[in-house]
Design a protein around this motif. Structure first.
Motif, PDB file in Angstrom:
ATOM      1  N   ILE A  19       0.784  -1.258   0.153  1.00 52.17           N
ATOM      2  CA  ILE A  19      -0.033   0.094  -0.146  1.00 52.17           C
ATOM      3  C   ILE A  19       0.870   1.460   0.070  1.00 52.17           C
ATOM      4  CG2 ILE A  19      -1.724   1.290   1.435  1.00 52.17           C
ATOM      5  CD1 ILE A  19      -2.609  -1.194   2.497  1.00 52.17           C
ATOM      6  N   ILE A  20       0.631   2.110  -0.958  1.00 54.96           N
ATOM      7  CA  ILE A  20       1.598   3.206  -1.042  1.00 54.96           C
ATOM      8  C   ILE A  20       0.661   4.665  -0.574  1.00 54.96           C
ATOM      9  CG2 ILE A  20       2.938   4.825  -2.528  1.00 54.96           C
ATOM     10  CD1 ILE A  20       3.544   2.208  -4.210  1.00 54.96           C
ATOM     11  N   LEU A  21       0.804   5.285   0.477  1.00 52.06           N
ATOM     12  CA  LEU A  21       0.052   6.065   0.763  1.00 52.06           C
ATOM     13  C   LEU A  21       0.667   7.542   0.385  1.00 52.06           C
ATOM     14  CD1 LEU A  21      -2.667   6.537   2.320  1.00 52.06           C
ATOM     15  CD2 LEU A  21      -1.464   6.819   4.458  1.00 52.06           C
ATOM     16  N   LEU A  22       0.188   8.227  -0.432  1.00 53.42           N
ATOM     17  CA  LEU A  22       0.811   9.644  -0.929  1.00 53.42           C
ATOM     18  C   LEU A  22      -0.048  10.953  -0.343  1.00 53.42           C
ATOM     19  CD1 LEU A  22       0.915   8.573  -4.737  1.00 53.42           C
ATOM     20  CD2 LEU A  22       2.805   8.690  -2.989  1.00 53.42           C
ATOM     21  N   THR A  31      -0.835   9.169  10.774  1.00 57.45           N
ATOM     22  CA  THR A  31      -1.792   8.726  11.859  1.00 57.45           C
ATOM     23  C   THR A  31      -2.670   7.643  11.115  1.00 57.45           C
ATOM     24  OG1 THR A  31      -2.111  10.868  12.259  1.00 57.45           O
ATOM     25  CG2 THR A  31      -3.802   9.576  12.662  1.00 57.45           C
ATOM     26  N   GLN A  32      -2.809   7.750   9.472  1.00 59.79           N
ATOM     27  CA  GLN A  32      -3.467   6.462   8.900  1.00 59.79           C
ATOM     28  C   GLN A  32      -2.647   5.255   8.770  1.00 59.79           C
ATOM     29  OE1 GLN A  32      -6.908   6.710   8.082  1.00 59.79           O
ATOM     30  NE2 GLN A  32      -6.753   8.492   9.188  1.00 59.79           N
ATOM     31  N   CYS A  33      -1.442   5.508   8.574  1.00 55.74           N
ATOM     32  CA  CYS A  33      -0.554   4.170   8.424  1.00 55.74           C
ATOM     33  C   CYS A  33      -0.516   3.337   9.855  1.00 55.74           C
ATOM     34  CB  CYS A  33       0.824   4.603   8.356  1.00 55.74           C
ATOM     35  SG  CYS A  33       0.945   5.003   6.553  1.00 55.74           S
ATOM     36  N   ILE A  42       0.183  -5.587   8.829  1.00 52.88           N
ATOM     37  CA  ILE A  42       1.435  -5.224   8.331  1.00 52.88           C
ATOM     38  C   ILE A  42       2.093  -4.085   8.557  1.00 52.88           C
ATOM     39  CG2 ILE A  42       0.625  -6.800   6.078  1.00 52.88           C
ATOM     40  CD1 ILE A  42      -0.003  -4.194   4.789  1.00 52.88           C
ATOM     41  N   PRO A  43       3.184  -4.015   8.569  1.00 53.67           N
ATOM     42  CA  PRO A  43       4.238  -2.927   8.971  1.00 53.67           C
ATOM     43  C   PRO A  43       3.935  -1.624   8.208  1.00 53.67           C
ATOM     44  CG  PRO A  43       5.609  -4.356   8.156  1.00 53.67           C
ATOM     45  CD  PRO A  43       4.397  -5.124   7.992  1.00 53.67           C
ATOM     46  N   ILE A  98       3.096  -0.925   4.421  1.00 56.10           N
ATOM     47  CA  ILE A  98       2.526   0.389   3.774  1.00 56.10           C
ATOM     48  C   ILE A  98       3.682   1.240   3.906  1.00 56.10           C
ATOM     49  CG2 ILE A  98       0.720   1.936   4.335  1.00 56.10           C
ATOM     50  CD1 ILE A  98      -0.615  -0.255   6.368  1.00 56.10           C
ATOM     51  N   LEU A  99       3.749   1.842   2.558  1.00 55.60           N
ATOM     52  CA  LEU A  99       4.581   2.900   2.693  1.00 55.60           C
ATOM     53  C   LEU A  99       4.068   4.438   2.982  1.00 55.60           C
ATOM     54  CD1 LEU A  99       6.482   1.864  -0.526  1.00 55.60           C
ATOM     55  CD2 LEU A  99       7.178   1.612   1.719  1.00 55.60           C
ATOM     56  N   ASP A 100       4.835   5.112   3.766  1.00 58.55           N
ATOM     57  CA  ASP A 100       4.378   6.457   4.308  1.00 58.55           C
ATOM     58  C   ASP A 100       5.401   7.455   3.984  1.00 58.55           C
ATOM     59  OD1 ASP A 100       4.120   8.683   5.788  1.00 58.55           O
ATOM     60  OD2 ASP A 100       4.073   7.832   7.778  1.00 58.55           O
ATOM     61  N   GLY A 101       5.129   8.396   2.714  1.00 55.49           N
ATOM     62  CA  GLY A 101       6.310   9.290   2.358  1.00 55.49           C
ATOM     63  C   GLY A 101       7.424   8.944   1.379  1.00 55.49           C
ATOM     64  N   ILE A 102       6.853   7.685   0.930  1.00 58.26           N
ATOM     65  CA  ILE A 102       7.835   7.123  -0.222  1.00 58.26           C
ATOM     66  C   ILE A 102       6.696   6.762  -1.408  1.00 58.26           C
ATOM     67  CG2 ILE A 102       9.452   5.759  -0.800  1.00 58.26           C
ATOM     68  CD1 ILE A 102       8.814   4.980   2.432  1.00 58.26           C
ATOM     69  N   PRO A 103       7.013   7.015  -2.555  1.00 61.90           N
ATOM     70  CA  PRO A 103       7.943   7.639  -3.250  1.00 61.90           C
ATOM     71  C   PRO A 103       7.821   9.324  -3.005  1.00 61.90           C
ATOM     72  CG  PRO A 103       6.512   6.839  -4.780  1.00 61.90           C
ATOM     73  CD  PRO A 103       5.932   6.479  -3.652  1.00 61.90           C
ATOM     74  N   ARG A 104       9.086  10.079  -3.338  1.00 65.42           N
ATOM     75  CA  ARG A 104       8.579  11.691  -3.256  1.00 65.42           C
ATOM     76  C   ARG A 104       8.897  12.214  -4.476  1.00 65.42           C
ATOM     77  NH1 ARG A 104       7.946  11.937   2.395  1.00 65.42           N
ATOM     78  NH2 ARG A 104       8.100  14.037   3.166  1.00 65.42           N
ATOM     79  N   THR A 105       9.631  11.233  -5.433  1.00 64.10           N
ATOM     80  CA  THR A 105      10.110  11.480  -6.889  1.00 64.10           C
ATOM     81  C   THR A 105      10.105  10.326  -7.665  1.00 64.10           C
ATOM     82  OG1 THR A 105      12.509  10.505  -6.576  1.00 64.10           O
ATOM     83  CG2 THR A 105      12.140  13.049  -5.725  1.00 64.10           C
ATOM     84  N   GLU A 106      10.075  10.630  -9.103  1.00 65.04           N
ATOM     85  CA  GLU A 106       9.490   9.689  -9.883  1.00 65.04           C
ATOM     86  C   GLU A 106      10.862   8.404  -9.908  1.00 65.04           C
ATOM     87  OE1 GLU A 106       8.884  11.202 -13.779  1.00 65.04           O
ATOM     88  OE2 GLU A 106       8.714   9.132 -14.548  1.00 65.04           O
TER      89      GLU A 106
END
Ligand code: AP5
Length: 242
Positions: A19-22, A31-33, A42-43, A98-106
């Motif tokens: 899961i990628i949370l942008l 908070t959501q993560c 899952i972490p 779950i990724l929080d804050g990644i990715p920040r660039t292409e």
């Protein structure tokens, strides 16, 4: 209140979930993560938390990232990729993360894509991409009200999620602190960095996967319920009803 046992896995545990949370700074990703991580078991992997842990530990990555983070700019892609690639190798990531804050660039998006698990036929199992949206004014108010416990890193908000005793952590009783990069001028630079980079990332994902856009301007638990429904809808490849 969400509870892990209330969550039914549509495909069982044999299929890992990425899961990628942008979303912009202060949209509530952390908070959501935490809520999703408890519900889905899952972490959550936060690049910001990993960087701050490296700074506290005085590692080479922390030393290189410290000044950049104080300015509200983006840390170099290679440091982020090194950190994340180490973290996802851990045993607790074998059912997904779950990724929080990644990715920040292409470039980071391409790197994250390369980590995606493959089906038996060798096809990439699509990650679930969630984009939180929140207006800049609300973001700046949330960030100026955020307080953190220096010991356990619990996060509070003086307006929306205050501690039981003003200024003190509910768990440790320690004095709460303000994050150094939550000063208004730094928040504006962080927001600028987000607005400069997000469209390229969304463009990258829209060519490959579904991207679900969700209004983050509502109570955290209500938002978490809708995110879980959105995750199931995406995994089952059906329209999202929230
Ligand atoms: P990072 O730590 O990732 O910060 P961020 O993305 O700017 O996000 P925040 O942690 O500020 O906010 P959040 O969306 O998690 O919101 P939260 O849940 O805390 O990154 C920090 C820095 O590290 C970057 O500036 C950069 O320098 C570097 N960095 C990190 N990752 C990088 C990468 N991949 N590449 C390059 N550089 C990188 O909530 C905020 C506040 O709002 C809290 O007080 C909370 O209680 C409150 N709140 C949350 N939800 C709600 C709600 N629904 N209603 C009301 N209040 C709410």
């Amino acid at each position: 209140m969400l509870h892990a046992r209330q969550v039914k896995y549509p495909f069982g545990r044999e299929r890992p979930i990425t899961i990628i949370l942008l979303g912009p700074p202060g949209a509530g990703k952390g908070t959501q993560c935490d809520l999703l991580s408890n519900a889905l078991r899952i972490p959550a992997i936060s690049s910001g938390d990993l960087l701050r842990a490296n700074i506290r530990a005085g590692t080479a990555i922390g030393k290189r990232a410290n000044e950049i983070m104080k300015e509200g700019a983006l840390v170099q892609n290679e440091l982020i990729c090194e950190m994340i690639s180490d973290r996802v190798k851990a045993e607790d990531c074998s059912f997904g993360y779950i990724l929080d804050g990644i990715p920040r660039t292409e470039a980071q998006a391409k790197f994250v894509e390369s980590l995606s698990p493959k089906s038996n036929l060798g096809e990439t199992i699509s990650p679930v991409i969630l984009r939180l949206e929140l207006d800049d004014e609300t973001i700046l108010r949330r960030l100026s009200g955020r307080r953190i416990c220096p010991m356990c890193s619990l996060s509070y908000n003086i307006e929306t999620n205050p501690p039981k005793v003003e200024g003190l952590c509910d768990k440790d009783g320690l004095s709460l602190e303000t994050r150094e990069d939550d000063r208004q001028e730094v928040c504006r630079r962080r927001l600028d960095a987000y607005h400069r980079t997000i469209e390229a990332i969304i463009g990258f994902y829209q060519k490959r996967h579904r991207v679900e856009v969700i209004n983050a301007n509502r109570p955290a638990k209500e938002l978490a319920r809708d995110l879980i429904e959105t995750i199931w809808a995406t995994m089952q490849n059906r329209p999202c009803l929230v």
